[in-house]
Enzyme design. Structure first.
Site, short mmCIF file in Angstrom:
data_model
loop_
_atom_site.label_atom_id
_atom_site.label_comp_id
_atom_site.label_asym_id
_atom_site.label_seq_id
_atom_site.Cartn_x
_atom_site.Cartn_y
_atom_site.Cartn_z
N LYS A 25 -1.58 3.77 19.52
CA LYS A 25 -0.89 2.87 18.53
C LYS A 25 0.48 2.68 18.22
O LYS A 25 1.25 3.87 18.60
CB LYS A 25 -1.49 3.28 17.42
CG LYS A 25 -1.44 2.31 16.12
CD LYS A 25 -2.03 2.74 14.83
CE LYS A 25 -2.21 1.76 13.94
NZ LYS A 25 -3.07 2.20 12.45
N LYS B 18 -10.22 -2.24 9.69
CA LYS B 18 -10.50 -0.89 8.92
C LYS B 18 -11.86 -0.43 9.17
O LYS B 18 -12.83 -1.26 9.09
CB LYS B 18 -10.06 -1.07 7.47
CG LYS B 18 -8.55 -1.60 6.93
CD LYS B 18 -7.57 -0.55 7.34
CE LYS B 18 -6.13 -1.01 6.60
NZ LYS B 18 -5.94 -2.37 7.15
N THR C 62 0.83 -1.25 0.02
CA THR C 62 0.06 0.05 -0.03
C THR C 62 0.88 1.26 0.08
O THR C 62 0.31 2.41 -0.31
CB THR C 62 -0.96 -0.13 1.17
OG1 THR C 62 -0.18 -0.18 2.36
CG2 THR C 62 -2.08 -1.10 1.11
N HIS D 44 5.18 -3.23 10.41
CA HIS D 44 5.52 -4.73 9.65
C HIS D 44 6.48 -5.35 10.67
O HIS D 44 6.70 -6.61 10.13
CB HIS D 44 5.96 -4.28 8.44
CG HIS D 44 4.93 -3.50 7.53
ND1 HIS D 44 4.86 -2.33 7.09
CD2 HIS D 44 3.43 -4.07 6.92
CE1 HIS D 44 3.69 -2.09 6.20
NE2 HIS D 44 2.95 -3.28 6.16
N ASP E 79 -5.41 -9.76 13.64
CA ASP E 79 -6.18 -9.16 13.03
C ASP E 79 -6.60 -10.32 11.64
O ASP E 79 -7.61 -9.78 11.00
CB ASP E 79 -6.35 -7.92 12.59
CG ASP E 79 -5.08 -7.53 11.80
OD1 ASP E 79 -4.00 -8.15 12.08
OD2 ASP E 79 -4.91 -6.45 11.35
N GLN F 273 -7.33 -13.97 -0.32
CA GLN F 273 -6.39 -14.26 0.61
C GLN F 273 -6.31 -15.82 0.72
O GLN F 273 -5.20 -16.56 0.75
CB GLN F 273 -6.37 -13.64 1.67
CG GLN F 273 -5.16 -14.04 2.89
CD GLN F 273 -4.82 -13.02 4.00
OE1 GLN F 273 -5.49 -11.93 3.95
NE2 GLN F 273 -4.59 -13.72 5.19
N HIS G 132 6.70 -0.06 7.34
CA HIS G 132 7.11 0.74 8.56
C HIS G 132 7.20 -0.15 9.64
O HIS G 132 7.13 -1.44 9.52
CB HIS G 132 5.73 1.91 8.54
CG HIS G 132 4.41 0.94 8.75
ND1 HIS G 132 4.08 0.39 9.48
CD2 HIS G 132 3.43 1.17 7.81
CE1 HIS G 132 2.75 -0.07 9.49
NE2 HIS G 132 2.53 0.33 8.22
N ARG H 210 -10.54 1.45 1.95
CA ARG H 210 -9.29 2.29 1.29
C ARG H 210 -9.46 2.79 -0.27
O ARG H 210 -9.94 1.94 -0.95
CB ARG H 210 -7.96 1.91 1.86
CG ARG H 210 -7.64 0.54 1.23
CD ARG H 210 -6.60 -0.20 2.05
NE ARG H 210 -6.02 -1.10 1.37
CZ ARG H 210 -5.35 -2.09 1.92
NH1 ARG H 210 -4.62 -1.97 3.09
NH2 ARG H 210 -4.79 -3.25 1.15
N LYS I 147 3.38 5.26 15.74
CA LYS I 147 2.91 6.50 15.38
C LYS I 147 3.67 7.55 15.85
O LYS I 147 4.05 7.10 17.32
CB LYS I 147 1.46 6.57 15.55
CG LYS I 147 0.83 5.68 14.31
CD LYS I 147 0.73 6.14 12.93
CE LYS I 147 -0.01 5.37 12.07
NZ LYS I 147 -0.16 5.84 10.85
N THR I 148 4.06 8.50 15.39
CA THR I 148 4.64 9.74 16.21
C THR I 148 3.84 10.95 15.73
O THR I 148 2.80 10.74 14.86
CB THR I 148 6.11 9.96 15.80
OG1 THR I 148 6.31 10.44 14.44
CG2 THR I 148 6.93 8.82 16.01
#
Length: 427
Positions: free
Chosen positions: A229, A80, A38, A46, A194, A173, A43, A84, A232-233
């Site tokens: 989360k 989600k 995506t 992962h 998930d 999948q 990041h 998206r 994330k920053t």
């Protein structure tokens, strides 16, 4: 090394299908994890799945990294709240190549029998017609079965609903698992917790379509101790690509981990063995201010993602801001690295033309920038010895600075006291 035991003591294991550990203990097994392209970089979110594949290979098994050229066109509804945006083929192809390059840095693709392999599900879906798919795959899984999945129920109960495209994702999948089971002897699929619903759809398809047996294992979804989360920053996600997140910012992300989180993360995201980690935990408990866990965590991950040289540069960058490394260090950095180093401090832009003509220090600090609220405040601090330019205290409030003060021909570093930095960029 026992794969399941390794994940368990590291606090990574979430759910495991009955019989999985027994199957793995019989000898080398092949298994896979999917990564949807995506973006053109993975990041830190992962990293849990990357580490799972690393442990899988270290335990003597054969890992497959599936890069989802086909599933990336559909979009996974798991976790989600809304659908998206779909990506174009050109963007997807660019992302695929970037993600592939990153994955090759973590897994061993030349280790003999259990060498890692990378596959792209577009290769087997590109010639699969819609009619063939609904006949050969869709008939084996009921709508009732698909609607019972949490990822589907949550979306159907929400305000946005779910498109047929996303509804079919678990079938797509599931067929990935079937294809890899059929053609590559993959007997286990792994992923985040998930993904459990999508993964077991694959095991069910293998059972119903070919009376085969396959297994599933999921890992914990990583969150911070405060429930927020992970990864994330304030500036967004922490990426593995140095163009998106600089090695210095990447290093700082791990170094700034809380004590509670550091104890979890050092088990999950490093390859240190249990005895070493437990010794560090004891050392940390005895002297938390030394931040031994955070330093070991940040070092290991930064080196594995960016290399030894970038880790050393990140250390020097930290010492530049918080220690005794001199201003000459900036000459070792390019413009992007300098901007990344000062990304967390106020930045100002001034005219290069005006600087060539000369700007008084009080104008520079209080008129051309707002480092000080007034020229009087700037003058008072300078007289008191509390202001510096390029790590040198300003001699007098009457000093004039010109382009000779520029570092790398572009930057001036100002300080108010020792810890308050400001970056001035001449354009």
């Amino acid at each position: 090394m026992n794969f399941v035991e390794e994940l368990t003591w590291r606090g990574m294991l979430h759910t495991i299908m009955p019989g999985t550990e027994e199957m793995l203990n019989k000898g080398m097994a092949s298994g896979y994890i999917g990564f949807d392209p995506t973006a053109d970089s993975l990041h830190v979110g992962h990293l849990t799945q990357i580490m799972t594949l690393i442990h899988f290979q270290r335990a003597g098994h054969k890992p497959f990294a599936l890069v989802g050229g086909a599933t990336g066109m559909v979009g996974d509804p798991s976790g989600k709240s809304q659908e998206r945006n779909l990506l174009s083929e050109d963007v997807l192809q660019h992302n695929l190549e970037a993600v592939k390059a990153q994955l090759t840095r973590f897994l061993d693709f030349d280790s003999g029998m259990n060498s890692a392999e990378m596959v792209n599900n577009y290769d087997w879906f590109k010639s699969f017609t819609f009619l063939d798919f609904i006949r050969d795959v869709g008939k084996h899984i009921t709508v009732n079965y698909m609607m019972a999945k949490d990822s589907v129920k949550k979306r159907l109960e929400g305000d946005t609903g779910m498109s047929f495209t996303e509804f079919t994702y678990q079938l797509v999948q599931g067929y990935d698992f079937y294809y890899l089971w059929k053609h590559h002897n993959c007997t286990i699929q792994m992923g985040g917790s998930d993904q459990w619903g999508n993964i077991v759809t694959g095991t069910e398809l293998i059972r119903r379509k070919d009376a085969g047996e396959a297994f599933a294992l999921t890992t914990q979804l990583i969150k911070k101790a405060d429930g927020t989360k992970f990864g994330k920053t304030e500036s967004g996600a922490v990426w593995l690509d140095p163009e998106r997140t600089s090695p210095y910012q990447f290093y700082q992300f791990w170094l700034n981990t809380t004590d509670v989180d550091a104890k979890a993360y050092i088990r999950i995201f490093t390859l240190y063995d249990r005895e070493v980690i437990e010794a560090w935990e004891a050392e940390h408990d005895a002297a938390p201010h030394t931040r031994v866990l955070q330093k070991a965590l940040a070092k290991d991950i930064t080196i594995r993602v960016h290399g030894e040289a970038e880790y050393e540069k990140a250390i020097k960058s930290s010492e530049f801001l918080f220690g005794n490394v001199g201003i000459e260090f900036l000459s070792e950095l390019n413009d992007a690295e300098v901007l990344a180093l000062f990304a967390g401090v106020p930045n100002f832009t001034i005219s290069l033309t005006e600087l060539h003509e000369g700007i008084s220090i009080t104008d520079l600090l209080a008129v051309k920038t707002t480092i000080f609220p007034s020229k009087g405040e700037a003058k008072k601090t300078i007289i008191g010895g509390g202001a510096s330019i390029n790590k040198v205290k300003i001699a007098t409030a009457d000093d004039v600075y010109n382009a000779d003060a520029l570092l790398n021909g572009k930057f001036i570093v100002a300080q108010k006291g020792k810890k308050n930095y400001f970056l001035i960029v001449a354009e």
